[in-house]
Design an enzyme around this catalytic site. Structure first.
Site, mmCIF file in Angstrom:
data_model
loop_
_atom_site.group_PDB
_atom_site.id
_atom_site.type_symbol
_atom_site.label_atom_id
_atom_site.label_comp_id
_atom_site.label_asym_id
_atom_site.label_seq_id
_atom_site.Cartn_x
_atom_site.Cartn_y
_atom_site.Cartn_z
ATOM 1 N N GLY A 37 0.823 -1.205 0.000
ATOM 2 C CA GLY A 37 0.000 0.000 0.000
ATOM 3 C C GLY A 37 0.857 1.255 0.000
ATOM 4 O O GLY A 37 1.812 1.361 0.774
ATOM 5 N N GLY A 60 -0.560 -1.137 9.263
ATOM 6 C CA GLY A 60 -0.868 0.301 9.246
ATOM 7 C C GLY A 60 -0.239 1.028 8.077
ATOM 8 O O GLY A 60 0.159 2.191 8.200
ATOM 9 N N CYS A 97 -9.911 2.358 3.976
ATOM 10 C CA CYS A 97 -9.251 3.336 4.841
ATOM 11 C C CYS A 97 -10.290 4.322 5.331
ATOM 12 O O CYS A 97 -11.239 4.632 4.625
ATOM 13 C CB CYS A 97 -8.199 4.123 4.060
ATOM 14 S SG CYS A 97 -7.003 3.094 3.235
ATOM 15 N N ILE A 135 -11.061 -10.182 -1.641
ATOM 16 C CA ILE A 135 -11.424 -9.237 -0.616
ATOM 17 C C ILE A 135 -10.168 -8.714 0.094
ATOM 18 O O ILE A 135 -9.114 -9.347 0.040
ATOM 19 C CB ILE A 135 -12.342 -9.881 0.478
ATOM 20 C CG1 ILE A 135 -11.649 -11.111 1.072
ATOM 21 C CG2 ILE A 135 -13.695 -10.212 -0.089
ATOM 22 C CD1 ILE A 135 -12.406 -11.745 2.238
ATOM 23 N N THR A 178 -8.827 -7.657 4.059
ATOM 24 C CA THR A 178 -8.920 -8.453 5.296
ATOM 25 C C THR A 178 -10.209 -8.171 6.067
ATOM 26 O O THR A 178 -10.843 -7.130 5.893
ATOM 27 C CB THR A 178 -7.729 -8.130 6.214
ATOM 28 O OG1 THR A 178 -7.665 -6.716 6.386
ATOM 29 C CG2 THR A 178 -6.428 -8.636 5.632
ATOM 30 N N GLY A 192 -5.820 -15.237 5.275
ATOM 31 C CA GLY A 192 -5.427 -16.642 5.249
ATOM 32 C C GLY A 192 -6.629 -17.546 4.987
ATOM 33 O O GLY A 192 -7.745 -17.072 4.737
HETATM 34 C C1 LIG Z 1 0.736 -8.349 6.276
HETATM 35 C C2 LIG Z 1 -0.343 -7.910 5.339
HETATM 36 C C3 LIG Z 1 -0.294 -6.633 4.786
HETATM 37 C C4 LIG Z 1 -1.293 -6.205 3.912
HETATM 38 N N1 LIG Z 1 -1.219 -4.959 3.358
HETATM 39 C C5 LIG Z 1 -2.161 -4.562 2.470
HETATM 40 C C6 LIG Z 1 -2.074 -3.279 1.839
HETATM 41 O O1 LIG Z 1 -1.130 -2.513 2.058
HETATM 42 N N2 LIG Z 1 -3.061 -2.926 0.964
HETATM 43 C C7 LIG Z 1 -4.114 -3.764 0.686
HETATM 44 O O2 LIG Z 1 -4.983 -3.415 -0.118
HETATM 45 N N3 LIG Z 1 -4.205 -4.994 1.247
HETATM 46 C C8 LIG Z 1 -3.268 -5.398 2.131
HETATM 47 N N4 LIG Z 1 -3.359 -6.650 2.704
HETATM 48 C C9 LIG Z 1 -4.492 -7.526 2.349
HETATM 49 C C10 LIG Z 1 -4.101 -8.556 1.298
HETATM 50 O O3 LIG Z 1 -3.681 -7.939 0.110
HETATM 51 C C11 LIG Z 1 -5.280 -9.516 1.006
HETATM 52 O O4 LIG Z 1 -6.349 -8.758 0.495
HETATM 53 C C12 LIG Z 1 -5.741 -10.262 2.236
HETATM 54 O O5 LIG Z 1 -4.655 -10.625 3.057
HETATM 55 C C13 LIG Z 1 -6.531 -11.534 1.888
HETATM 56 O O6 LIG Z 1 -5.766 -12.428 1.146
HETATM 57 P P1 LIG Z 1 -4.961 -13.674 1.801
HETATM 58 O O7 LIG Z 1 -5.929 -14.397 2.683
HETATM 59 O O8 LIG Z 1 -4.495 -14.489 0.642
HETATM 60 O O9 LIG Z 1 -3.852 -13.082 2.563
HETATM 61 C C14 LIG Z 1 -2.365 -7.086 3.586
HETATM 62 C C15 LIG Z 1 -2.397 -8.365 4.131
HETATM 63 C C16 LIG Z 1 -1.409 -8.793 5.001
HETATM 64 C C17 LIG Z 1 -1.474 -10.187 5.553
#
Ligand SMILES: Cc1cc2nc3c(=O)[nH]c(=O)nc-3n(C[C@H](O)[C@H](O)[C@H](O)COP(=O)(O)O)c2cc1C
Length: 379
Positions: free
Chosen positions: A107, A133, A191, A252, A254, A278
């Protein structure tokens, strides 16, 4: 806007026809099982039809390309999710990044952010909670440090953009616009909008549409907008974003959650709240993609708990045209590239010359009646 921009992929060429928001408008009423658009590639769901099946297709002959609109053609439908693959450079020693379908970088905000207080991460059953953050060096530093490197890669790099006001988003996107090495924008609208008293852009159709439309006016670059699962009904929000000129949806982000510290005297994370990701979130992501894909005509890219090929196939079945791998990368950074190979091999095994025949097979065959009651979940 800067005139020069590099080709998105070897297959896409340099053309990016200017299309106004009207070209992206989804119908106001849910049209039933919509078919995501792939302007220059063969039809999607059920598209190629039985004639595209033949015995013994070599994995190398399977067409994995994905057209996300506005000239953004990914070489394959496996991307890495924002915040889980840094800026790509961190992994380029261990992963052949050019084999990925796309990289959504960390991000990026207008000014540098130091992120939230620690602890910021904790493991949960079948997932993790994070409250990083949006730690990042700010858009100018990101461009200065990474764009030149990205421009030498074949893989399209999509910059994930965050902000606390419409002005923030527009300003970041203006700076990214036309920079060689940047293939597209993914708006992280989960946000709080400081101007609107902290209301999240992503949970309100009007606010989501406003920020999408403002960014759309500021750039011709391919524009993906990321949906939050933290809403009662995703459909009006998905429609509003599509109507406002997004080229694709990603879903999606988180799920909001907390954990409790070992002494049980306070929440564990320094920020109290974190985002759950996850395998635990996959059913939620499937539901959101399933619902969004039926009410918009722009492509939907799925994210949430992808761990193996079966997860990719599930998301394609509910209407996603591509998937992003996130949390699983922390355990195995080589997974996304392996999934590319496994998807091609699976298509070949099934005699498919294109993966696109796998899209939307689990969507309702008949147009769904728009619900007046919100999400269909009835406990
Ligand atoms: C450590 C971490 C940092 C993340 N930072 C961002 C971010 O900066 N911008 C964003 O849109 N999503 C961010 N996400 C969300 C992920 O891009 C993703 O949408 C979410 O984790 C669901 O996918 P997953 O279950 O495969 O991790 C972050 C997720 C994690 C775990």
């Amino acid at each position: 806007m800067k005139a020069k921009r590099r080709a998105v992929t070897a297959t896409s060429g340099t053309s990016r026809a200017k299309r106004g928001p009207a070209a992206h408008r989804a119908p106001a009423v849910a049209p039933g099982p919509a078919r995501p658009r792939t302007p220059s590639l063969p039809t999607l769901q059920g598209g190629p039809g039985p004639s595209s099946r033949r015995a013994g297709v070599a994995a190398a002959d399977v067409d994995l390309r994905v057209d996300l609109g506005r000239g953004l053609v990914l070489p394959n439908p496996i991307l890495v999710a924002s915040g889980t693959f840094g800026y790509g450079t961190e992994y380029s020693e261990v992963v052949d990044v050019d084999r990925l379908g796309g990289i959504c970088c960390k991000g990026t905000t207008l000014k540098a952010r130091i992120g939230n207080p620690t602890p910021r991460v904790t493991e949960t059953p079948a997932g993790m909670l994070n409250s990083i953050g949006l730690q990042n060096p700010g858009v100018d530093a990101v461009i200065a440090k990474y764009a030149e490197i990205w421009a030498t890669w074949k893989v399209p790099v999509i910059v994930n953009v965050a902000g606390e006001s419409v002005h923030d988003y527009v300003e970041v996107v203006r700076r990214l616009d036309g920079v060689p090495g940047i293939a597209g924008i993914e708006l992280n609208i989960s946000c709080p909008n400081v101007g609107a008293g902290g209301l999240q852009f992503a949970i309100d159709a009007g606010a989501a549409a406003d920020v999408t439309a403002a960014v759309r006016r500021a750039t011709d670059m391919p524009l993906l907008v990321k949906l939050s699962p933290n809403v009662a009904d995703i459909r009006p929000i998905a429609r509003a974003i599509a109507d406002a000129g997004a080229d694709a949806l990603t879903a999606i982000n988180t799920l909001s959650g907390i954990a409790v510290a070992p002494g049980r005297e306070r929440p564990l994370l320094g920020n109290i709240y974190g985002g759950l990701s996850g395998p635990a979130v996959k059913p939620v992501a499937l539901r959101v993609v399933y619902e969004a894909a039926q009410v918009v005509t722009i492509p939907v890219v799925a994210i949430g708990g992808v761990m193996e090929l079966g997860d990719v196939l599930d998301f394609l079945a509910v209407g996603a045209v591509a998937v992003q791998v996130g949390t699983a990368i922390f355990a195995d950074p080589t997974l996304p590239v392996r999934l590319v190979d496994e998807l091609a091999a699976e298509c070949g095994r099934r005699g498919l010359t294109s993966y696109r025949e796998l899209i939307g097979t689990a969507l309702p065959k008949k147009p769904a009646r728009p619900s007046v009651k919100g999400a269909e979940y009835r406990p």
